[in-house]
Design a protein around this motif. Structure first.
Motif, PDB file in Angstrom:
ATOM      1  N   PHE A 172       0.836  -1.186   0.000  1.00  0.00           N
ATOM      2  CA  PHE A 172       0.000   0.000   0.000  1.00  0.00           C
ATOM      3  C   PHE A 172       0.876   1.244   0.000  1.00  0.00           C
ATOM      4  N   VAL A 173       0.390   2.286  -0.636  1.00  0.00           N
ATOM      5  CA  VAL A 173       1.118   3.561  -0.637  1.00  0.00           C
ATOM      6  C   VAL A 173       1.046   4.195   0.740  1.00  0.00           C
ATOM      7  N   HIS A 174      -0.140   4.168   1.352  1.00  0.00           N
ATOM      8  CA  HIS A 174      -0.325   4.738   2.680  1.00  0.00           C
ATOM      9  C   HIS A 174      -0.542   3.613   3.689  1.00  0.00           C
ATOM     10  N   PRO A 175      -0.019   3.757   4.900  1.00  0.00           N
ATOM     11  CA  PRO A 175      -0.163   2.689   5.897  1.00  0.00           C
ATOM     12  C   PRO A 175      -1.622   2.375   6.209  1.00  0.00           C
ATOM     13  N   LEU A 176      -1.881   1.103   6.398  1.00  0.00           N
ATOM     14  CA  LEU A 176      -3.198   0.612   6.770  1.00  0.00           C
ATOM     15  C   LEU A 176      -3.168   0.246   8.252  1.00  0.00           C
ATOM     16  N   THR A 177      -4.152   0.707   9.021  1.00  0.00           N
ATOM     17  CA  THR A 177      -4.224   0.376  10.443  1.00  0.00           C
ATOM     18  C   THR A 177      -5.054  -0.885  10.634  1.00  0.00           C
ATOM     19  N   ILE A 178      -4.488  -1.841  11.335  1.00  0.00           N
ATOM     20  CA  ILE A 178      -5.168  -3.111  11.613  1.00  0.00           C
ATOM     21  C   ILE A 178      -5.270  -3.266  13.129  1.00  0.00           C
ATOM     22  N   ARG A 179      -6.438  -3.656  13.603  1.00  0.00           N
ATOM     23  CA  ARG A 179      -6.671  -3.872  15.030  1.00  0.00           C
ATOM     24  C   ARG A 179      -6.970  -5.344  15.281  1.00  0.00           C
ATOM     25  N   ILE A 180      -6.184  -5.939  16.154  1.00  0.00           N
ATOM     26  CA  ILE A 180      -6.326  -7.362  16.463  1.00  0.00           C
ATOM     27  C   ILE A 180      -6.991  -7.515  17.825  1.00  0.00           C
ATOM     28  N   PRO A 181      -8.151  -8.162  17.914  1.00  0.00           N
ATOM     29  CA  PRO A 181      -8.796  -8.386  19.220  1.00  0.00           C
ATOM     30  C   PRO A 181      -7.937  -9.315  20.087  1.00  0.00           C
ATOM     31  N   ILE A 182      -7.812  -8.964  21.359  1.00  0.00           N
ATOM     32  CA  ILE A 182      -7.052  -9.787  22.309  1.00  0.00           C
ATOM     33  C   ILE A 182      -8.039 -10.410  23.289  1.00  0.00           C
ATOM     34  N   ARG A 183      -8.081 -11.722  23.320  1.00  0.00           N
ATOM     35  CA  ARG A 183      -9.039 -12.414  24.156  1.00  0.00           C
ATOM     36  C   ARG A 183      -8.709 -12.269  25.640  1.00  0.00           C
ATOM     37  N   SER A 184      -9.743 -12.369  26.476  1.00  0.00           N
ATOM     38  CA  SER A 184      -9.614 -12.114  27.903  1.00  0.00           C
ATOM     39  C   SER A 184      -8.594 -13.029  28.570  1.00  0.00           C
ATOM     40  N   GLU A 185      -8.510 -14.290  28.150  1.00  0.00           N
ATOM     41  CA  GLU A 185      -7.569 -15.197  28.804  1.00  0.00           C
ATOM     42  C   GLU A 185      -6.124 -14.785  28.580  1.00  0.00           C
ATOM     43  N   TYR A 186      -5.842 -14.141  27.454  1.00  0.00           N
ATOM     44  CA  TYR A 186      -4.486 -13.659  27.202  1.00  0.00           C
ATOM     45  C   TYR A 186      -4.190 -12.431  28.058  1.00  0.00           C
ATOM     46  N   LEU A 187      -5.224 -11.605  28.277  1.00  0.00           N
ATOM     47  CA  LEU A 187      -5.043 -10.406  29.090  1.00  0.00           C
ATOM     48  C   LEU A 187      -4.811 -10.771  30.547  1.00  0.00           C
ATOM     49  N   ALA A 188      -5.400 -11.876  30.988  1.00  0.00           N
ATOM     50  CA  ALA A 188      -5.279 -12.279  32.387  1.00  0.00           C
ATOM     51  C   ALA A 188      -3.914 -12.871  32.707  1.00  0.00           C
ATOM     52  N   SER A 189      -3.224 -13.356  31.681  1.00  0.00           N
ATOM     53  CA  SER A 189      -1.967 -14.064  31.930  1.00  0.00           C
ATOM     54  C   SER A 189      -0.726 -13.201  31.739  1.00  0.00           C
ATOM     55  N   ALA A 190      -0.874 -12.006  31.165  1.00  0.00           N
ATOM     56  CA  ALA A 190       0.302 -11.168  30.907  1.00  0.00           C
ATOM     57  C   ALA A 190      -0.123  -9.717  30.759  1.00  0.00           C
ATOM     58  N   ASP A 191       0.842  -8.819  30.881  1.00  0.00           N
ATOM     59  CA  ASP A 191       0.601  -7.392  30.715  1.00  0.00           C
ATOM     60  C   ASP A 191       0.442  -7.094  29.228  1.00  0.00           C
ATOM     61  N   PRO A 192      -0.750  -6.673  28.773  1.00  0.00           N
ATOM     62  CA  PRO A 192      -0.944  -6.435  27.335  1.00  0.00           C
ATOM     63  C   PRO A 192      -0.096  -5.289  26.792  1.00  0.00           C
ATOM     64  N   GLU A 193       0.432  -4.432  27.684  1.00  0.00           N
ATOM     65  CA  GLU A 193       1.301  -3.351  27.231  1.00  0.00           C
ATOM     66  C   GLU A 193       2.654  -3.881  26.745  1.00  0.00           C
ATOM     67  N   THR A 194       2.930  -5.161  27.015  1.00  0.00           N
ATOM     68  CA  THR A 194       4.159  -5.769  26.502  1.00  0.00           C
ATOM     69  C   THR A 194       3.918  -6.574  25.231  1.00  0.00           C
ATOM     70  N   PHE A 195       2.670  -6.565  24.721  1.00  0.00           N
ATOM     71  CA  PHE A 195       2.364  -7.283  23.484  1.00  0.00           C
ATOM     72  C   PHE A 195       2.802  -6.442  22.286  1.00  0.00           C
ATOM     73  N   GLY A 196       3.277  -7.100  21.263  1.00  0.00           N
ATOM     74  CA  GLY A 196       3.653  -6.425  20.032  1.00  0.00           C
ATOM     75  C   GLY A 196       3.308  -7.279  18.840  1.00  0.00           C
ATOM     76  N   VAL A 197       3.147  -6.653  17.686  1.00  0.00           N
ATOM     77  CA  VAL A 197       2.850  -7.362  16.441  1.00  0.00           C
ATOM     78  C   VAL A 197       4.144  -7.518  15.654  1.00  0.00           C
ATOM     79  N   TYR A 198       4.358  -8.709  15.146  1.00  0.00           N
ATOM     80  CA  TYR A 198       5.545  -9.021  14.346  1.00  0.00           C
ATOM     81  C   TYR A 198       5.102  -9.598  13.001  1.00  0.00           C
ATOM     82  N   TRP A 199       5.877  -9.322  11.950  1.00  0.00           N
ATOM     83  CA  TRP A 199       5.607  -9.932  10.652  1.00  0.00           C
ATOM     84  C   TRP A 199       6.786 -10.819  10.268  1.00  0.00           C
ATOM     85  N   ARG A 200       6.470 -11.876   9.557  1.00  0.00           N
ATOM     86  CA  ARG A 200       7.510 -12.833   9.176  1.00  0.00           C
ATOM     87  C   ARG A 200       8.112 -12.454   7.835  1.00  0.00           C
TER      88      ARG A 200
END
Length: 301
Positions: free
Chosen positions: A28-56
């Motif tokens: 894309f010429v301009h960046p596209l914003t994507i929002r990924i839902p984070i399920r409650s069980e993942y939020l309960a097990s770790a600080d979501p502020e330490t989550f990041g998105v990675y591409w392969r």
């Protein structure tokens, strides 16, 4: 170190249909914003502020940090991309050995997970951050630009460079330094300006006043500056606020009013006081803490 968050591995693709022709869309010429839902069980097990998105990276197979800002209101992790690929959510784990019991430990680890804060090396094989070391003007500028790059793209009125193609705009900034590109971005966004001083002094420790001025400009850039607070009233609780010039008091008052900058404890005639200490130097821990607060403020709609 990083580790995957549950099974949050995703693949995005798109196809353009024109009559009988179909064309895969991968960039894309301009960046596209994507929002990924984070399920409650993942939020309960770790600080979501330490989550990041990675591409392969398909050529190397390596996972590359793509950003990611967590929104507690929607429980989503948002990032921007200019290409479709395979993505995954990982949890950052900086694990700096010298942060045990440190007041800024959580802020530093969160900013390290966002690929903003960097360590200073290793001691006995363990990564260290050196939180109480002074932070230079170049280091703080680079940290600020890395923070702003996580936010959704905006169309800014950029300042023209001194000459076409010139990347060295202060006489004491050399091309090819680790910080040159980020300082150029800061100059184009008018976060640092030639009118401030003839030299930038990249290796000089930054003061709290200089830090506040750059952050106030970042708030203005993102449309978050708002109405200027009454500097005298806002700063009255600090023992050293009397006699501050208007140019010094204004950005400090903005930082204090928005909860970004806190005072330093001290003694005056044997009695405890809280000082603004505008001319004092900032530490790496303080810089990361105020930038984390700034990033959260700028993230809000």
């Amino acid at each position: 170190e990083t580790g995957p968050v549950g099974n949050l591995f995703l693949s995005f693709d798109a196809t353009l249909h024109q009559g009988t022709q179909t064309t895969p869309v991968t960039t894309f010429v301009h960046p596209l914003t994507i929002r990924i839902p984070i399920r409650s069980e993942y939020l309960a097990s770790a600080d979501p502020e330490t989550f990041g998105v990675y591409w392969r990276n398909p050529e190397t197979g390596a996972w590359v940090h793509a950003g990611g800002l967590y929104d507690a209101a929607t429980q989503t992790l948002a990032f921007q991309t200019t290409h479709f690929s395979d993505y995954a959510v990982f949890r950052g784990n900086a694990g700096f050995a010298d942060l045990t019991g440190h007041w800024a430990k959580s802020d530093i680890e969160r900013m390290a997970a966002k690929d903003i804060a960097k360590g200073t090396g290793t001691v006995s094989g363990a990564a260290v951050f050196t939180p109480n070391r002074e932070v230079s003007r170049a280091e703080f500028t680079a940290l600020l630009i890395r923070s702003l790059k996580l936010l959704p793209e905006k169309a800014y009125a950029k300042a023209p460079l001194p000459a076409a193609g010139v990347s060295v705009f202060f006489p004491d900034i050399s091309a090819g330094k680790w910080y040159t590109a980020e300082l150029q971005t800061a100059y184009e966004l008018q976060l640092i300006r030639l009118v401030d001083a003839r030299l930038f002094r990249p290796d000089t420790p930054i003061t709290r006043e200089e830090m506040a001025l750059m952050m106030a400009r970042a708030m203005e850039l993102r449309g978050k500056l708002g109405v200027a607070p009454d500097a005298t009233g806002t700063l009255a609780r600090f023992s050293d606020s009397a006699g501050l010039s208007a140019s010094t008091a204004a950005p400090l008052a903005t930082m204090v009013q928005n909860g970004l900058l806190q005072g330093r404890a001290g003694l005056s005639n044997g009695k405890p006081v809280v000082r603004l200490a505008p001319a004092e130097r900032s530490t790496r821990a303080e810089a990361i803490a105020v930038l984390y607060r700034l990033l959260k403020l700028l993230q809000t709609p």
